[in-house]
Design a protein around this motif. Structure first.
Motif, PDB file in Angstrom:
ATOM      1  N   PRO A 327       0.822  -1.227   0.000  1.00 55.39           N
ATOM      2  CA  PRO A 327       0.000   0.000   0.000  1.00 55.39           C
ATOM      3  C   PRO A 327       0.852   1.273   0.000  1.00 55.39           C
ATOM      4  O   PRO A 327       0.514   2.252  -0.678  1.00 55.39           O
ATOM      5  CB  PRO A 327      -0.819  -0.124   1.297  1.00 55.39           C
ATOM      6  CG  PRO A 327      -0.884  -1.600   1.553  1.00 55.39           C
ATOM      7  CD  PRO A 327       0.434  -2.133   1.108  1.00 55.39           C
ATOM      8  N   ILE A 353      -5.276   8.385  -3.402  1.00 53.94           N
ATOM      9  CA  ILE A 353      -5.804   7.778  -2.183  1.00 53.94           C
ATOM     10  C   ILE A 353      -6.646   6.551  -2.505  1.00 53.94           C
ATOM     11  O   ILE A 353      -6.612   5.549  -1.778  1.00 53.94           O
ATOM     12  CB  ILE A 353      -6.626   8.828  -1.396  1.00 53.94           C
ATOM     13  CG1 ILE A 353      -5.679   9.838  -0.763  1.00 53.94           C
ATOM     14  CG2 ILE A 353      -7.481   8.175  -0.338  1.00 53.94           C
ATOM     15  CD1 ILE A 353      -4.700   9.227   0.238  1.00 53.94           C
ATOM     16  N   SER A 354      -7.387   6.613  -3.592  1.00 52.37           N
ATOM     17  CA  SER A 354      -8.211   5.464  -3.979  1.00 52.37           C
ATOM     18  C   SER A 354      -7.338   4.263  -4.318  1.00 52.37           C
ATOM     19  O   SER A 354      -7.663   3.124  -3.965  1.00 52.37           O
ATOM     20  CB  SER A 354      -9.092   5.830  -5.180  1.00 52.37           C
ATOM     21  OG  SER A 354     -10.003   6.865  -4.844  1.00 52.37           O
ATOM     22  N   ALA A 357      -6.129   2.862  -1.048  1.00 52.16           N
ATOM     23  CA  ALA A 357      -7.238   2.234  -0.321  1.00 52.16           C
ATOM     24  C   ALA A 357      -7.610   0.889  -0.934  1.00 52.16           C
ATOM     25  O   ALA A 357      -7.885  -0.079  -0.218  1.00 52.16           O
ATOM     26  CB  ALA A 357      -8.443   3.173  -0.299  1.00 52.16           C
ATOM     27  N   LEU A 360      -5.152  -1.657   0.198  1.00 53.66           N
ATOM     28  CA  LEU A 360      -5.453  -2.084   1.570  1.00 53.66           C
ATOM     29  C   LEU A 360      -6.596  -3.091   1.589  1.00 53.66           C
ATOM     30  O   LEU A 360      -6.549  -4.093   2.314  1.00 53.66           O
ATOM     31  CB  LEU A 360      -5.812  -0.868   2.422  1.00 53.66           C
ATOM     32  CG  LEU A 360      -4.673   0.083   2.801  1.00 53.66           C
ATOM     33  CD1 LEU A 360      -5.231   1.343   3.445  1.00 53.66           C
ATOM     34  CD2 LEU A 360      -3.686  -0.596   3.747  1.00 53.66           C
ATOM     35  N   GLN A 364      -6.709  -6.915   3.044  1.00 47.95           N
ATOM     36  CA  GLN A 364      -7.287  -6.654   4.359  1.00 47.95           C
ATOM     37  C   GLN A 364      -7.409  -7.906   5.222  1.00 47.95           C
ATOM     38  O   GLN A 364      -7.351  -7.827   6.448  1.00 47.95           O
ATOM     39  CB  GLN A 364      -8.659  -5.961   4.202  1.00 47.95           C
ATOM     40  CG  GLN A 364      -9.661  -6.707   3.364  1.00 47.95           C
ATOM     41  CD  GLN A 364     -10.496  -7.673   4.179  1.00 47.95           C
ATOM     42  OE1 GLN A 364     -10.606  -7.530   5.398  1.00 47.95           O
ATOM     43  NE2 GLN A 364     -11.078  -8.666   3.514  1.00 47.95           N
ATOM     44  N   GLY A 423      -8.327  10.743   3.232  1.00 47.22           N
ATOM     45  CA  GLY A 423      -6.984  10.242   2.976  1.00 47.22           C
ATOM     46  C   GLY A 423      -6.012  10.630   4.069  1.00 47.22           C
ATOM     47  O   GLY A 423      -5.208   9.811   4.534  1.00 47.22           O
ATOM     48  N   VAL A 427      -6.585   6.873   5.519  1.00 41.23           N
ATOM     49  CA  VAL A 427      -5.799   6.034   4.612  1.00 41.23           C
ATOM     50  C   VAL A 427      -4.298   6.188   4.849  1.00 41.23           C
ATOM     51  O   VAL A 427      -3.564   5.197   4.983  1.00 41.23           O
ATOM     52  CB  VAL A 427      -6.149   6.341   3.147  1.00 41.23           C
ATOM     53  CG1 VAL A 427      -5.290   5.492   2.209  1.00 41.23           C
ATOM     54  CG2 VAL A 427      -7.622   6.079   2.890  1.00 41.23           C
TER      55      VAL A 427
END
Length: 525
Positions: A327, A353-354, A357, A360, A364, A423, A427
């Motif tokens: 990430p 940021i997307s 994310a 992640l 996850q 963000g 994030v």
């Protein structure tokens, strides 16, 4: 004992910095007397002394390693004597390094006396920092290193001179390598070596020292030094040292390619894009590409790595490295990419940021460490970090505002600010804590970092990861390093990575809140 030595070395570094800021030898540029020559050559003598001092410190460090875990405090009486001697030394230097020295009755005695006083000051520091019981060990270490200290200092000075000559020659070499590559495009090439100008008929650039590649070479040396140290358990030495000349050559070649790409972009696409966005970020893109390529080469070559490809697929930590670091790499790569090909990279923040994310979310299921309860202590750490960050931030630095395009609708503006705050507060803390506290802090202790409890991480991991975290924030490296140490302390307190994420998020929320409330949008950058 180790903390005592670190504090002592920090004190010496601070005193040296103070002397270098207060004094110079500009007034002593004439005279053939021995004392005038000594004063005039002061900077050279200091460089030689620093090289010799580093070797002496290495010998001292090696001889005292067995006693690092012992509890000890400085001898306050000797420390006070050292500080008093240092004050007297400052007063002596103020006179010796001024034009008034020539009017003294015996200038040579003043210069010699100042040199003796400097040695006395160093000796008092040595006595204050080394416990009496460890003095024989310390003397043995210094004695061995002392035989090579003076030659090592001269060699370090000579290497510095040689390196400087190399840096000065780099712009011309870069120009000569770039010219034949540009001729392959078929355009009319402009090359004026005396002016260090290279380009095409419609667009040309000046290859200054800053564009010659020496910064990239220095960065790759620093990166490889950290990489070779952190991953030393899994690397084969001395073969792994070949990464240094290989990385140096690769960075230089990539810089030549960068110059060529800059000219082509300016000539055929947009001069503004080439000079403003691409020029500022292409160097980082090249550095990142070389760094990643060297790491991949190392991990896939049995000549360089102990981990033979295919032999340890299920080893602990092998796949986890990707989960913790990917990430962060995605976030950095997207930031550099949007900055290189856009005159206003801030507009692309939601995309960056997307991307982070989504990475992640992809991993996850592997973040079991984050599925714990947060604590109010972590909130306290975050408030402290946020407050310190605001105090250390100069008022003029954060005074800029983020101006979004006037053609954007209110919904688009609100959506952008939503991404910006989400963000910053959610994030980025997740990404950076996974990389720095979850991975790097423990990786500095063990190859299998997942086995290292966050409650027992060493000072080496805490300090090393915090310094690198500080370097991630250009212009704020002091505040960034302090923040990294406090986030590490929050994590170590209960051994929970989530506490670092919470502390980081609270700190960012405090800074973001002040930025939005006061209009100091520069704080968000």
């Amino acid at each position: 004992m180790l903390a005592r030595l670190i504090a002592g070395v920090s004190l010496l570094a601070g005193e040296w910095l103070l002397v270098s800021l207060l004094f110079d030898t500009g007034d002593m540029n004439t005279g053939r007397e021995w004392w005038a020559i000594v004063v005039r050559k002061g900077p050279v003598l200091v460089q030689i002394g620093v090289g010799a001092g580093l070797l002496l410190c290495a010998g001292l460090w090696w001889s005292l390693r067995p006693s690092f875990r012992e509890r000890s405090r400085p001898n306050w009486n000797w420390l006070a004597a050292h500080l008093a001697s240092f004050v007297v030394l400052l007063l002596a230097l103020r006179f010796v390094l001024s034009a008034e020295l020539r009017t003294a009755a015996d200038p040579g005695r003043w210069v010699a006396g100042t040199g003796v006083l400097a040695l006395v000051t160093a000796g008092l520091w040595f006595r204050a920092m080394i416990p009496a019981a460890r003095m024989p060990d310390a003397w043995r270490g210094i004695g061995v290193a002392g035989l090579l200290a003076a030659p090592a200092g001269v060699l370090a000075w000579g290497a510095g001179r040689a390196a400087r000559e190399l840096w000065l020659a780099l712009p011309d070499a870069t120009l000569r390598f770039a010219e034949p590559l540009l001729r392959l495009t078929g355009g009319e090439v402009i090359c004026r070596p005396n002016e260090l100008v290279i380009g095409l008929e419609t667009f040309s650039v000046t290859v200054s020292e800053d564009c010659s590649g020496y910064q990239g070479i220095g960065l790759i040396w620093l990166f490889l030094a950290v990489y070779l140290w952190v991953f030393r358990e899994g690397l084969r030495f001395p073969q792994a040292l070949l990464l240094i000349p290989l990385g140096t050559l690769a960075v230089y070649v990539m810089n030549v390619v960068r110059i060529v790409a800059l000219v082509l972009l300016g000539a055929y696409v947009s001069p503004g894009l080439a000079l403003e966005a691409f020029h500022a970020q292409a160097g980082w893109m090249a550095f990142d590409a070389v760094g990643i390529a060297l790491v991949l080469l190392t991990q896939r070559t049995s000549f360089l790595s102990r981990n033979v490809p295919g032999a340890a697929v299920n080893e602990p930590g092998r796949d986890a490295t990707v989960w913790y670091v990917a990430p962060f790499l995605v976030l950095v790569a997207s930031a550099i990419g949007t900055a290189a090909f856009s005159n206003d990279p801030a507009l692309w923040y939601p995309a960056r940021i997307s991307a982070a994310a989504l990475t992640l979310l992809l991993f996850q299921q592997h973040y079991g460490e984050l599925r714990t309860l947060w604590s109010w202590e972590a909130v306290g750490y975050g408030l402290i970090v946020g407050g310190l960050w605001l105090l250390l931030e100069p008022a003029e630095t954060g005074s800029g505002r983020i101006d979004l395009p006037s053609a954007w609708s209110p919904i688009a503006v609100d959506a952008w600010w939503g991404f910006r705050l989400a963000g910053t507060i959610v994030v980025v803390p997740l990404v950076e804590e996974l990389a720095f506290r979850g991975y790097l802090m423990r990786r500095m202790d063990s190859l299998y970092f997942e086995r290292v409890s966050l409650q027992v991480v060493s000072w080496k991991g805490m300090i090393g990861s915090s310094v690198l975290f500080g370097l991630l924030h250009p212009g704020h490296w002091v505040a960034g390093t302090v923040a990294g140490l406090l986030f590490a302390a929050a994590v170590q307190r209960r051994g929970r990575l989530l506490d670092g994420v919470v502390a980081h998020g609270v700190a960012n929320a405090l800074v973001a809140g002040v930025a939005v409330a006061t209009g100091r949008h520069g704080l968000l950058t």
